[in-house]
Design a protein around this motif. Structure first.
Motif, PDB file in Angstrom:
ATOM      1  N   LEU A 352       0.676  -1.320  -0.141  1.00 38.89           N
ATOM      2  CA  LEU A 352       0.010   0.015  -0.087  1.00 38.89           C
ATOM      3  C   LEU A 352       0.786   1.121  -0.058  1.00 38.89           C
ATOM      4  CD1 LEU A 352      -2.912  -0.934   2.545  1.00 38.89           C
ATOM      5  CD2 LEU A 352      -3.024  -0.355  -0.099  1.00 38.89           C
ATOM      6  N   PRO A 353       1.937   1.295   0.572  1.00 40.30           N
ATOM      7  CA  PRO A 353       2.884   2.493   0.637  1.00 40.30           C
ATOM      8  C   PRO A 353       3.298   2.886  -0.641  1.00 40.30           C
ATOM      9  CG  PRO A 353       3.235   1.236   2.644  1.00 40.30           C
ATOM     10  CD  PRO A 353       2.414   0.578   1.834  1.00 40.30           C
ATOM     11  N   THR A 356       0.706   3.872  -2.859  1.00 44.41           N
ATOM     12  CA  THR A 356       0.118   5.641  -2.593  1.00 44.41           C
ATOM     13  C   THR A 356       1.104   6.686  -3.256  1.00 44.41           C
ATOM     14  OG1 THR A 356      -0.878   4.808  -0.438  1.00 44.41           O
ATOM     15  CG2 THR A 356      -0.214   7.151  -0.650  1.00 44.41           C
ATOM     16  N   GLU A 357       2.327   6.096  -3.162  1.00 40.31           N
ATOM     17  CA  GLU A 357       3.440   6.657  -4.003  1.00 40.31           C
ATOM     18  C   GLU A 357       3.256   7.195  -5.478  1.00 40.31           C
ATOM     19  OE1 GLU A 357       6.059   8.694  -2.691  1.00 40.31           O
ATOM     20  OE2 GLU A 357       5.515   8.118  -0.675  1.00 40.31           O
ATOM     21  N   LEU A 374      -6.939   1.799  -5.402  1.00 37.88           N
ATOM     22  CA  LEU A 374      -6.838   1.902  -4.322  1.00 37.88           C
ATOM     23  C   LEU A 374      -8.277   2.226  -3.624  1.00 37.88           C
ATOM     24  CD1 LEU A 374      -4.053   4.409  -3.756  1.00 37.88           C
ATOM     25  CD2 LEU A 374      -4.230   2.069  -2.714  1.00 37.88           C
ATOM     26  N   TYR A 378     -10.028  -0.014  -0.677  1.00 40.51           N
ATOM     27  CA  TYR A 378     -10.449   0.877   0.380  1.00 40.51           C
ATOM     28  C   TYR A 378     -11.877   0.480   0.864  1.00 40.51           C
ATOM     29  CZ  TYR A 378      -6.223   3.465   1.493  1.00 40.51           C
ATOM     30  OH  TYR A 378      -4.944   3.769   1.524  1.00 40.51           O
ATOM     31  N   TYR A 385      -8.259  -1.796   5.062  1.00 39.17           N
ATOM     32  CA  TYR A 385      -7.126  -1.005   4.770  1.00 39.17           C
ATOM     33  C   TYR A 385      -7.254   0.411   5.388  1.00 39.17           C
ATOM     34  CZ  TYR A 385      -5.669  -4.941   1.716  1.00 39.17           C
ATOM     35  OH  TYR A 385      -5.278  -5.951   1.236  1.00 39.17           O
ATOM     36  N   ALA A 389      -4.336   1.329   7.876  1.00 45.34           N
ATOM     37  CA  ALA A 389      -3.526   2.208   7.553  1.00 45.34           C
ATOM     38  C   ALA A 389      -4.077   3.631   7.399  1.00 45.34           C
ATOM     39  CB  ALA A 389      -2.801   1.880   6.350  1.00 45.34           C
ATOM     40  N   LYS A 391      -3.363   6.981   7.898  1.00 46.13           N
ATOM     41  CA  LYS A 391      -2.446   7.884   7.288  1.00 46.13           C
ATOM     42  C   LYS A 391      -2.441   7.633   5.580  1.00 46.13           C
ATOM     43  CE  LYS A 391       0.694   8.863  10.879  1.00 46.13           C
ATOM     44  NZ  LYS A 391       2.294   8.919  11.489  1.00 46.13           N
ATOM     45  N   LEU A 392      -2.202   6.424   5.432  1.00 44.35           N
ATOM     46  CA  LEU A 392      -2.320   6.250   3.873  1.00 44.35           C
ATOM     47  C   LEU A 392      -3.789   6.451   3.277  1.00 44.35           C
ATOM     48  CD1 LEU A 392      -0.470   2.787   3.630  1.00 44.35           C
ATOM     49  CD2 LEU A 392       0.490   5.133   3.196  1.00 44.35           C
ATOM     50  N   ALA A 395      -3.992  10.197   2.629  1.00 47.47           N
ATOM     51  CA  ALA A 395      -3.369  10.541   1.572  1.00 47.47           C
ATOM     52  C   ALA A 395      -4.212  10.265   0.311  1.00 47.47           C
ATOM     53  CB  ALA A 395      -1.945   9.783   1.452  1.00 47.47           C
ATOM     54  N   PHE A 396      -4.742   9.430   0.537  1.00 48.84           N
ATOM     55  CA  PHE A 396      -5.698   8.597  -0.993  1.00 48.84           C
ATOM     56  C   PHE A 396      -6.766   9.946  -1.015  1.00 48.84           C
ATOM     57  CE2 PHE A 396      -9.644   6.548  -1.883  1.00 48.84           C
ATOM     58  CZ  PHE A 396      -9.484   6.538  -3.208  1.00 48.84           C
TER      59      PHE A 396
END
Length: 442
Positions: A352-353, A356-357, A374, A378, A385, A389, A391-392, A395-396
């Motif tokens: 997942l990180p 996200t990048e 994503l 989710y 997820y 996560a 924070k991720l 960010a999404f």
């Protein structure tokens, strides 16, 4: 006077008898018969040799062989002589192989090989020769495969073969299973010999775990062992059919599981072979192979977690292009990731990180594809997820401010779907949607 007359009569009879030839009796027909006292010796007769036709001579020879065979001690079924007396072709060889196979099935696994029938090792080694492994008749090859599978069971864990012979044996196993597995569920009538042999071979591989021998050969550096292992995995995946009972698919997963558990490091070609059936285009045409591959990933999730995460990150990260170019999956990373999360959501925790990048790439099309993936992850009922996560997930949600109008509209639709399916995320999604409404341009 009467006495004198009798005496004269006897003399006349004796003289008459001496003058006439005597009748033959049994003694006269035998050479060297003793002479009768008082008679003239007879000339000896010689035996006559009668001439015989070739057919009579052949019949006499055959009768002699039959008599000798009847009096000889019968050859043990597990003696190599019994196999070789069947010749190299025809029904007789198949019949002998079937009797050998049935006899082997009746033997128990024995740690002390000295207690096994005499001649069994020589028979096993004879079966592993090209004469039988590459026989032109499929039914003969299948019976040889079943017999060798029983030999591996009896001698486990120490197979009585050299490495080269073991590779040839597993080549026969792959060939035997490559034609697909029969479906006997609901079938009427007696199953064919071929169907019985194929199913027995699969059952033996699943029960005895003898397929780990192929992994051991690979890790020992045997020539071409990696390609043979990859081909074996491919055969097992492609052998499944939609009409098969669940037992057959479970046995296929069992054999694959034993192989992957024994591997210290899964070779990339083997990984590619395992994951290709999970791609949508393959899943549509080969749904049974998809189920077997997914079942294996589910069972071996903990074992494959590290290697699989590294593989997927390599496919996603453009800086590792040299690594991803080695894989046939390089163009299908996103759909593959979604399918893998169905097997085990934990497989993607380290992916997942990287995903996200990918939301920051320059290409609008690529960002749109990542947003779509994503969003599905989710909102998936198979995972949480967003909660695991946060924070991720935040960010999404920032993609709601993306420079692309299409992506911003896409994010609004995805956020609404997530709020409906994931009550725990409604707070974060509600704040995002409220902000999104305030920023809508007139």
């Amino acid at each position: 006077k009467p006495a004198a007359e009798k005496k004269q009569r006897r003399k006349r009879e004796a003289a008459a008898a001496a003058a006439e030839p005597r009748r033959e009796d049994a003694m006269d027909l035998v050479e060297g018969a003793p002479e009768v006292k008082g008679t003239a010796p007879k000339p000896k007769r010689l035996r006559r040799s009668c001439s015989r036709s070739p057919q009579e001579k052949a019949a006499e020879v055959a009768a002699a062989h039959a008599t000798k065979a009847a009096s000889a001690k019968p050859v043990e079924v597990l003696d190599v002589k019994y196999l070789k007396e069947g010749g190299k072709r025809g029904k007789e060889l198949a019949a002998r192989l079937e009797r050998i196979f049935q006899r082997l099935r009746g033997l128990e696994q024995e740690d002390n090989h000295a207690r096994l029938p005499r001649g069994l090792k020589k028979l096993a080694q004879a079966l592993a020769t090209p004469v039988y492994l590459k026989h032109k008749q499929r039914d003969v090859r299948l019976l040889v495969a079943c017999a060798l599978a029983e030999v591996l069971r009896i001698y486990a864990p120490d197979a009585p073969f050299a490495s080269k012979d073991l590779q040839s044996i597993f080549g026969l196993f792959s060939q035997s299973l490559s034609g697909g597995l029969p479906n006997l569920a609901g079938a009427t009538g007696e199953a064919s010999l071929e169907d019985k042999c194929v199913l027995h071979l699969l059952h033996s591989l699943a029960e005895v775990k003898s397929a780990v021998i192929l992994v051991e050969l690979f890790q020992a550096g045997a020539p071409n062992a990696e390609e043979q292992l990859r081909g074996f995995v491919e055969v097992l995946l492609s052998a499944a059919r939609p009409e098969h009972a669940g037992t057959v698919r479970e046995q296929l997963v069992d054999v694959l599981q034993y192989c992957f558990e024994e591997l210290e490091l899964v070779p990339r070609p083997v990984f590619d072979t395992l994951l290709l059936p999970l791609l949508p285009q393959h899943a549509r045409t080969q749904p049974a192979s998809y189920q077997v591959a997914l079942g294996l990933c589910r069972r071996c999730a903990n074992l494959l977690h590290g290697q699989l995460s590294s593989l997927l990150n390599g496919l996603l990260d453009s800086s590792l292009g040299s690594a991803s170019s080695q894989s046939e999956l390089s163009e299908h990373a996103l759909p593959l990731i979604y399918e893998l999360h169905k097997a085990s959501p934990e497989l993607l925790l380290y992916v997942l990180p990287t995903l996200t990048e990918q939301l920051r790439v320059e290409s609008d099309e690529e960002r749109q594809q990542v947003v779509n993936l994503l969003g599905r992850l989710y909102a998936s009922p198979a995972a949480n997820y967003g909660a695991d996560a946060p924070k991720l997930f935040q960010a999404f949600l920032q993609r709601g401010h993306d420079k692309s109008d299409e992506i911003r509209a896409q994010m609004a639709a995805i956020a609404s779907a997530i709020a409906q399916r994931k009550p725990a995320l409604r707070g974060a999604v509600g704040a995002f949607l409220a902000e999104r409404l305030q920023n809508v341009r007139p």
